[in-house]
Design a protein around this motif. Structure first.
Motif, PDB file in Angstrom:
ATOM      1  N   GLU A 183       0.824  -1.206   0.000  1.00  5.04           N
ATOM      2  CA  GLU A 183       0.000   0.000   0.000  1.00  5.04           C
ATOM      3  C   GLU A 183       0.861   1.260   0.000  1.00  5.04           C
ATOM      4  N   GLU A 184       2.021   1.168   0.644  1.00  4.04           N
ATOM      5  CA  GLU A 184       2.908   2.330   0.740  1.00  4.04           C
ATOM      6  C   GLU A 184       3.845   2.449  -0.459  1.00  4.04           C
ATOM      7  N   HIS A 185       4.175   1.319  -1.086  1.00  3.67           N
ATOM      8  CA  HIS A 185       5.261   1.332  -2.061  1.00  3.67           C
ATOM      9  C   HIS A 185       4.839   0.972  -3.488  1.00  3.67           C
ATOM     10  N   VAL A 186       3.547   0.801  -3.745  1.00  2.00           N
ATOM     11  CA  VAL A 186       3.073   0.561  -5.116  1.00  2.00           C
ATOM     12  C   VAL A 186       2.219   1.737  -5.559  1.00  2.00           C
ATOM     13  N   ASP A 187       2.556   2.287  -6.726  1.00  6.93           N
ATOM     14  CA  ASP A 187       1.748   3.348  -7.336  1.00  6.93           C
ATOM     15  C   ASP A 187       1.255   2.854  -8.690  1.00  6.93           C
ATOM     16  N   TYR A 188      -0.059   2.814  -8.844  1.00  2.00           N
ATOM     17  CA  TYR A 188      -0.661   2.365 -10.099  1.00  2.00           C
ATOM     18  C   TYR A 188      -1.335   3.541 -10.780  1.00  2.00           C
ATOM     19  N   ASP A 189      -1.001   3.765 -12.057  1.00  2.00           N
ATOM     20  CA  ASP A 189      -1.576   4.844 -12.855  1.00  2.00           C
ATOM     21  C   ASP A 189      -2.394   4.219 -13.975  1.00  2.00           C
ATOM     22  N   PRO A 190      -3.726   4.129 -13.793  1.00  2.00           N
ATOM     23  CA  PRO A 190      -4.540   3.481 -14.829  1.00  2.00           C
ATOM     24  C   PRO A 190      -4.513   4.226 -16.161  1.00  2.00           C
ATOM     25  N   ALA A 191      -4.378   5.544 -16.108  1.00  2.00           N
ATOM     26  CA  ALA A 191      -4.368   6.317 -17.359  1.00  2.00           C
ATOM     27  C   ALA A 191      -3.142   5.968 -18.207  1.00  2.00           C
ATOM     28  N   ALA A 192      -2.016   5.776 -17.539  1.00  2.00           N
ATOM     29  CA  ALA A 192      -0.783   5.433 -18.245  1.00  2.00           C
ATOM     30  C   ALA A 192      -0.592   3.927 -18.363  1.00  2.00           C
ATOM     31  N   ASP A 193      -1.488   3.174 -17.719  1.00  2.00           N
ATOM     32  CA  ASP A 193      -1.364   1.713 -17.675  1.00  2.00           C
ATOM     33  C   ASP A 193       0.044   1.321 -17.216  1.00  2.00           C
ATOM     34  N   ALA A 194       0.432   1.881 -16.050  1.00  3.54           N
ATOM     35  CA  ALA A 194       1.782   1.679 -15.531  1.00  3.54           C
ATOM     36  C   ALA A 194       1.729   1.544 -14.021  1.00  3.54           C
ATOM     37  N   ALA A 195       2.648   0.763 -13.471  1.00  2.00           N
ATOM     38  CA  ALA A 195       2.738   0.589 -12.025  1.00  2.00           C
ATOM     39  C   ALA A 195       4.196   0.691 -11.591  1.00  2.00           C
ATOM     40  N   LYS A 247       7.028 -12.297 -14.246  1.00  2.00           N
ATOM     41  CA  LYS A 247       6.181 -11.127 -14.455  1.00  2.00           C
ATOM     42  C   LYS A 247       4.711 -11.456 -14.248  1.00  2.00           C
ATOM     43  N   ARG A 248       4.281 -12.608 -14.762  1.00  2.00           N
ATOM     44  CA  ARG A 248       2.879 -13.006 -14.578  1.00  2.00           C
ATOM     45  C   ARG A 248       2.570 -13.181 -13.093  1.00  2.00           C
ATOM     46  N   GLY A 249       3.523 -13.748 -12.349  1.00  2.00           N
ATOM     47  CA  GLY A 249       3.332 -13.925 -10.920  1.00  2.00           C
ATOM     48  C   GLY A 249       3.265 -12.599 -10.183  1.00  2.00           C
ATOM     49  N   ARG A 288      -2.547  -8.149  -7.813  1.00  2.00           N
ATOM     50  CA  ARG A 288      -4.012  -8.257  -7.776  1.00  2.00           C
ATOM     51  C   ARG A 288      -4.471  -8.829  -6.438  1.00  2.00           C
ATOM     52  N   ARG A 289      -3.761  -9.805  -5.946  1.00  2.00           N
ATOM     53  CA  ARG A 289      -4.122 -10.444  -4.668  1.00  2.00           C
ATOM     54  C   ARG A 289      -4.204  -9.412  -3.549  1.00  2.00           C
ATOM     55  N   TYR A 290      -3.318  -8.421  -3.603  1.00  2.00           N
ATOM     56  CA  TYR A 290      -3.293  -7.401  -2.548  1.00  2.00           C
ATOM     57  C   TYR A 290      -3.932  -6.088  -3.001  1.00  2.00           C
ATOM     58  N   ASP A 291      -4.764  -6.174  -4.035  1.00  2.00           N
ATOM     59  CA  ASP A 291      -5.601  -5.054  -4.470  1.00  2.00           C
ATOM     60  C   ASP A 291      -4.793  -3.833  -4.890  1.00  2.00           C
ATOM     61  N   ARG A 292      -3.635  -4.080  -5.502  1.00  2.00           N
ATOM     62  CA  ARG A 292      -2.814  -2.948  -5.953  1.00  2.00           C
ATOM     63  C   ARG A 292      -3.067  -2.640  -7.423  1.00  2.00           C
ATOM     64  N   ILE A 293      -3.541  -3.613  -8.180  1.00  2.00           N
ATOM     65  CA  ILE A 293      -3.973  -3.369  -9.559  1.00  2.00           C
ATOM     66  C   ILE A 293      -5.296  -4.103  -9.753  1.00  2.00           C
ATOM     67  N   PRO A 294      -6.125  -3.649 -10.694  1.00  2.00           N
ATOM     68  CA  PRO A 294      -7.422  -4.298 -10.910  1.00  2.00           C
ATOM     69  C   PRO A 294      -7.268  -5.674 -11.550  1.00  2.00           C
ATOM     70  N   ARG A 295      -8.280  -6.482 -11.385  1.00  2.00           N
ATOM     71  CA  ARG A 295      -8.331  -7.792 -12.036  1.00  2.00           C
ATOM     72  C   ARG A 295      -8.194  -7.610 -13.550  1.00  2.00           C
ATOM     73  N   GLY A 296      -7.316  -8.396 -14.142  1.00  2.00           N
ATOM     74  CA  GLY A 296      -7.126  -8.349 -15.584  1.00  2.00           C
ATOM     75  C   GLY A 296      -6.125  -7.310 -16.062  1.00  2.00           C
ATOM     76  N   ALA A 297      -5.701  -6.402 -15.190  1.00  2.58           N
ATOM     77  CA  ALA A 297      -4.750  -5.362 -15.596  1.00  2.58           C
ATOM     78  C   ALA A 297      -3.347  -5.949 -15.743  1.00  2.58           C
ATOM     79  N   THR A 298      -2.645  -5.514 -16.769  1.00  8.36           N
ATOM     80  CA  THR A 298      -1.249  -5.922 -16.982  1.00  8.36           C
ATOM     81  C   THR A 298      -0.425  -4.676 -17.304  1.00  8.36           C
ATOM     82  N   PRO A 299      -0.291  -3.769 -16.357  1.00  3.71           N
ATOM     83  CA  PRO A 299       0.424  -2.520 -16.633  1.00  3.71           C
ATOM     84  C   PRO A 299       1.909  -2.751 -16.865  1.00  3.71           C
ATOM     85  N   SER A 300       2.545  -1.798 -17.511  1.00  5.66           N
ATOM     86  CA  SER A 300       4.000  -1.831 -17.578  1.00  5.66           C
ATOM     87  C   SER A 300       4.539  -1.621 -16.164  1.00  5.66           C
ATOM     88  N   LEU A 301       5.635  -2.308 -15.863  1.00  4.13           N
ATOM     89  CA  LEU A 301       6.186  -2.258 -14.513  1.00  4.13           C
ATOM     90  C   LEU A 301       7.503  -1.489 -14.508  1.00  4.13           C
TER      91      LEU A 301
END
Length: 241
Positions: free
Chosen positions: A170-182, A198-200, A206-219
């Protein structure tokens, strides 16, 4: 040799370090454990994860409290013997990479395991049956980017590791849906294989609710802050059961 539960001993060792109490007794109890008896007592992965995480964190914090200058040479700090368990002197690298990470090389992104003939028999005997990437959000080496230190128990370690992991992400992940990047923690790069590639990593986020289900942002990966920050304990002590 003591008959006490090893996980309880490890938690007592850590809590003594945290409270500034004498650690000679708990440290001696850990050193005096029988090797085979310890392996038999740590009969599940939860027990092994709790025990070795506590020992790692206690050894780190005790060493840095006694001599903060040891952190100046981190390579030496990680490879020096800091604690004895079952008569075996161990370094932080021994505990993290040989035992907890099942002898997967620390410089191979979590993909290359040390060949059997070259592995430590002690480490193989005490390693968990499976790697658990959540330990990366529980082990604290004294750096600013490390997670808070808590005492883990065999009964509650799964819940505790989930709590520690969720809080860190929660503190160290930033997800930007507009840029499709995390932007994700550096350990997900350093130990990518521990997370299942990468798939893992996507599944983990997703398990920890940091990105939405089905999202595959650039990391991309946060820089690790190696600034010296000892004594970073969780707000509430988790007393041994």
């Amino acid at each position: 040799m003591t008959d006490a539960d090893p996980v309880t001993l490890s938690a007592e060792f850590l809590l003594a370090v945290r409270r500034g109490e004498p650690t000679a007794g708990p440290a001696a109890d850990l050193a005096d454990l029988g090797d085979r008896e310890l392996a038999a007592a740590l009969d599940t992965d939860p027990a092994r994860l709790a025990f070795w995480t506590n020992v790692y964190n206690a050894a780190t914090q005790r060493a840095l409290a006694a001599d903060p200058s040891r952190y100046d040479n981190r390579r030496q700090f990680f490879t020096a013997d800091l604690v004895a368990v079952a008569g075996r002197p161990l370094s932080l690298d021994d505990i993290e990479h040989a035992v907890l990470r099942r002898s997967y090389h620390k410089l191979a992104l979590g993909y290359l395991r040390v060949p059997g003939p070259l592995r430590s028999a002690f480490a193989d005997r005490h390693a968990p049956d499976e790697r658990d990437p959540r330990v990366h959000f529980a082990l604290n080496c004294g750096a600013e980017s490390c997670p808070p230190v808590a005492a883990y128990t065999r009964e509650a370690v799964d819940e505790q590791l989930d709590l520690a992991t969720r809080g860190y992400l929660e503190e160290h992940v930033d997800y930007d849906p507009a840029a499709d990047a995390a932007l994700v923690p550096r350990v997900m790069l350093w130990f990518r294989g521990d997370f299942g590639g990468k798939r893992g990593i996507y599944d983990f986020l997703r398990r920890y609710d940091r990105i939405p289900r089905g999202a595959t942002p650039s990391l991309s990966y946060r820089e690790w802050d190696w600034s010296f920050d000892p004594g970073a304990y969780a707000e509430r002590e988790r007393a041994p059961h």
